[in-house]
Scaffold this motif. Structure first.
Motif, PDB file in Angstrom:
ATOM      1  N   TYR A 362     -12.646   0.943 -24.144  1.00  0.00           N
ATOM      2  CA  TYR A 362     -13.273   2.131 -24.738  1.00  0.00           C
ATOM      3  C   TYR A 362     -14.337   2.707 -23.802  1.00  0.00           C
ATOM      4  CZ  TYR A 362     -15.851   4.873 -28.246  1.00  0.00           C
ATOM      5  OH  TYR A 362     -16.481   5.875 -28.937  1.00  0.00           O
ATOM      6  N   ARG A 365     -12.917   5.397 -21.763  1.00  0.00           N
ATOM      7  CA  ARG A 365     -12.688   6.636 -22.507  1.00  0.00           C
ATOM      8  C   ARG A 365     -13.971   7.463 -22.574  1.00  0.00           C
ATOM      9  NH1 ARG A 365     -11.038   6.078 -28.684  1.00  0.00           N
ATOM     10  NH2 ARG A 365      -9.705   4.473 -27.725  1.00  0.00           N
ATOM     11  N   ALA A 368     -14.707   8.944 -19.174  1.00  0.00           N
ATOM     12  CA  ALA A 368     -13.823  10.074 -18.894  1.00  0.00           C
ATOM     13  C   ALA A 368     -14.285  11.341 -19.611  1.00  0.00           C
ATOM     14  CB  ALA A 368     -12.399   9.719 -19.309  1.00  0.00           C
ATOM     15  N   MET A 369     -14.755  11.189 -20.844  1.00  0.00           N
ATOM     16  CA  MET A 369     -15.262  12.347 -21.590  1.00  0.00           C
ATOM     17  C   MET A 369     -16.519  12.920 -20.922  1.00  0.00           C
ATOM     18  SD  MET A 369     -14.709  11.027 -25.528  1.00  0.00           S
ATOM     19  CE  MET A 369     -15.476  12.484 -26.226  1.00  0.00           C
ATOM     20  N   TYR A 409     -16.331   1.300 -14.780  1.00  0.00           N
ATOM     21  CA  TYR A 409     -15.793   0.197 -15.588  1.00  0.00           C
ATOM     22  C   TYR A 409     -15.670  -1.084 -14.767  1.00  0.00           C
ATOM     23  CZ  TYR A 409     -12.776  -2.522 -18.650  1.00  0.00           C
ATOM     24  OH  TYR A 409     -12.261  -3.513 -19.440  1.00  0.00           O
ATOM     25  N   TYR A 472     -20.351  -1.131 -25.493  1.00  0.00           N
ATOM     26  CA  TYR A 472     -18.975  -1.067 -25.988  1.00  0.00           C
ATOM     27  C   TYR A 472     -18.254  -2.412 -25.914  1.00  0.00           C
ATOM     28  CZ  TYR A 472     -20.353   3.685 -24.808  1.00  0.00           C
ATOM     29  OH  TYR A 472     -21.046   4.857 -24.684  1.00  0.00           O
TER      30      TYR A 472
END
Length: 497
Positions: A362, A365, A368-369, A409, A472
């Motif tokens: 996550y 994600r 990336a946003m 990450y 996360y």
């Protein structure tokens, strides 16, 4: 040399009048800088403002400087300090008298600093901080260096120090001293992205000012006519933009190198029995001591280029230190072996290995946003300022955004041992945060409504100097760590300072 008797109230060096006067003068002119500029322009245009002539303005300026000088002398005469067995005493004030008493046991740091003016007149300033305020509570602006060193030593000792042994205070066991070559390599291998943003913001500000000015003199029509006359100017404009970008990159690169060199000039780490002393600086020389019991976090920083040259940085975080002063708590250009030695000196029994864990996917994600939002903002700025001419930069920006998500990450990890929490992060730089569990002030779970649906949460750990986050992770794992950390903090009978 006759040693100073700190048990009797005394003033700082008479040169302190110069320092106080200079500081007050600079503060005054900063506050009224715009007013002075406006008066200057008016005088240049009309040679007078009403009945005020340039001569009267000069006389008024001299009067202001004399008032500032009188205030500086009064501040100097009313500034007295002395030491008792367990306390530091300070009396200040011209009209309103203040008496400050600080127990030696509450003193967190004593800094010896020397700005350019102090270097010229050969004095140093002494700043005394406790953990109770982000500002330096006490600053003695002008002492000779031997006296400052003796005062510093006495402030950290409840028992008296032999006043005849000033020479012993200046003995140094230099553990590390940076060489010009390694300092240059440190500057060259810095993360230049921050410098690029500063320079870019400056250039963008100049462009905005020029755009406003051009509107007032109506040059847009002339520029539009020139563009219509020669369609080849599109290529010339493109080349010009590329040159500007390259120039900004080069300037930001040079800015980082010069800044690193000035801040860390003549950096040396002096090892004492229980403390580490850092001395560095070109225009602003600083000397400060690091005591393990007062350290809240250690931050280790490197990157691929630095690793190639065996360069590592160690930053120390302490409680309630102002942000400007906190920047001085950094040792750069360390070799790996030196880094490990200092880490174990400041954090006893720390082991830099063991099983590590990573955030949930996550994390990618969310990254990336963030990058998508960044690209939208950048493209909007490019369209608004230059039209479609610079949208070709997405050829570079999109791959960089993808690499950002990948490395963010890849470098994220966390490790929990019996005594320490280690958290890794970074994109260009690789950053490792280390904190001792018994110094944790609070632990908090953070979870959005979207994360709650997929059982993802973040764990925020607070110390007296900063907070760090394990982002996360699985909800069950987060609760497990949360309960473990609270148990360890509550079950250990150890002070956080």
């Amino acid at each position: 040399m006759e040693a100073t008797d700190f048990s009797q109230p005394q003033r700082q060096s008479s040169k302190g009048i110069i320092i106080i006067f200079a500081f007050n003068a600079v503060t005054f002119f900063k506050k009224f800088f715009v007013l002075f500029i406006a008066f200057g322009i008016s005088i240049m245009k009309s040679k007078s403002i009403g009945n005020v002539t340039p001569t009267m303005m000069v006389l008024a300026l001299i009067a202001v400087l004399l008032i500032i000088l009188v205030i500086a002398i009064l501040k100097f005469l009313n500034f007295k300090f002395h030491l008792s067995k367990d306390d530091f005493h300070l009396a200040t004030g011209i009209i309103n008298k203040d008496n400050t008493i600080i127990p030696k046991s509450k003193i967190q740091n004593v800094y010896i600093k020397q700005n350019f003016l102090q270097q010229v007149i050969d004095v140093v300033s002494v700043k005394i901080e406790t953990a109770g305020d982000k500002k330096s509570e006490i600053e003695i602006s002008a002492l000779d260096k031997p006296t400052a060193l003796l005062l510093k030593k006495k402030l950290f000792h409840k028992s008296t120090v032999d006043n005849t042994q000033i020479e012993d205070i200046e003995e140094k066991n230099i553990f590390f001293k940076v060489t010009p070559k390694r300092l240059l390599l440190e500057g060259l291998s810095e993360n230049h992205f921050k410098s690029f943003l500063i320079i870019f913001a400056f250039v963008f500000g100049l462009y905005s000012e020029f755009e406003q000015y051009s509107e007032t003199i109506k040059v847009e029509d002339h520029i539009a006519d020139l563009v219509r006359l020669d369609e080849d100017t599109f290529f010339n404009l493109l080349v010009t933009n590329v040159v500007i970008i390259i120039a900004v990159v080069f300037i930001s690169f040079l800015f980082s190198v010069v800044k690193t060199f000035i801040i860390n000039f003549n950096l040396e780490v002096v090892e004492h029995q229980k403390t580490i002393e850092i001395n560095k600086g070109l225009f602003n020389k600083v000397s400060l001591s690091l005591t393990p019991s007062r350290i809240q976090n250690l931050v280790i920083t490197t990157n691929r280029v630095k690793q190639y040259f065996n360069l590592h940085s160690l930053s120390v975080k302490q409680a309630m230190v102002n942000a400007k002063q906190q920047k001085n708590f950094k040792i750069v250009a360390l070799e790996k072996e030196q880094l490990n030695y200092l880490t174990n000196k400041l954090l006893k029994n720390y082991i830099n290995d063991g099983e590590t864990a990573k955030p949930r996917p996550y994390f990618m994600r969310i990254s990336a946003m963030k990058m998508l939002f960044f690209l939208v903002v950048i493209n909007g700025m490019l369209l608004g300022l230059f039209g479609i001419e610079l949208l070709w930069m997405n050829i570079l920006l999109v791959p960089l955004a993808i690499l950002y998500v990948y490395y963010a990450y890849k470098k994220a990890f966390y490790r929990i041992s019996d005594d320490f929490v280690t958290i890794g992060s970074g994109v260009i730089d690789t950053t490792t945060n280390i904190l001792e569990i018994h110094k944790i002030q609070a632990v908090k779970l953070k979870q959005t409504i979207f994360q709650k649906r997929i059982y993802i949460t973040s764990l925020v750990i607070y110390t007296a100097s900063k907070s760090v986050k394990i982002p996360y992770i699985n909800e069950k794992e987060a609760f497990k760590i949360y309960n473990f950390l609270l148990y360890k903090v509550e079950s250990q009978d150890r002070d956080w300072m």
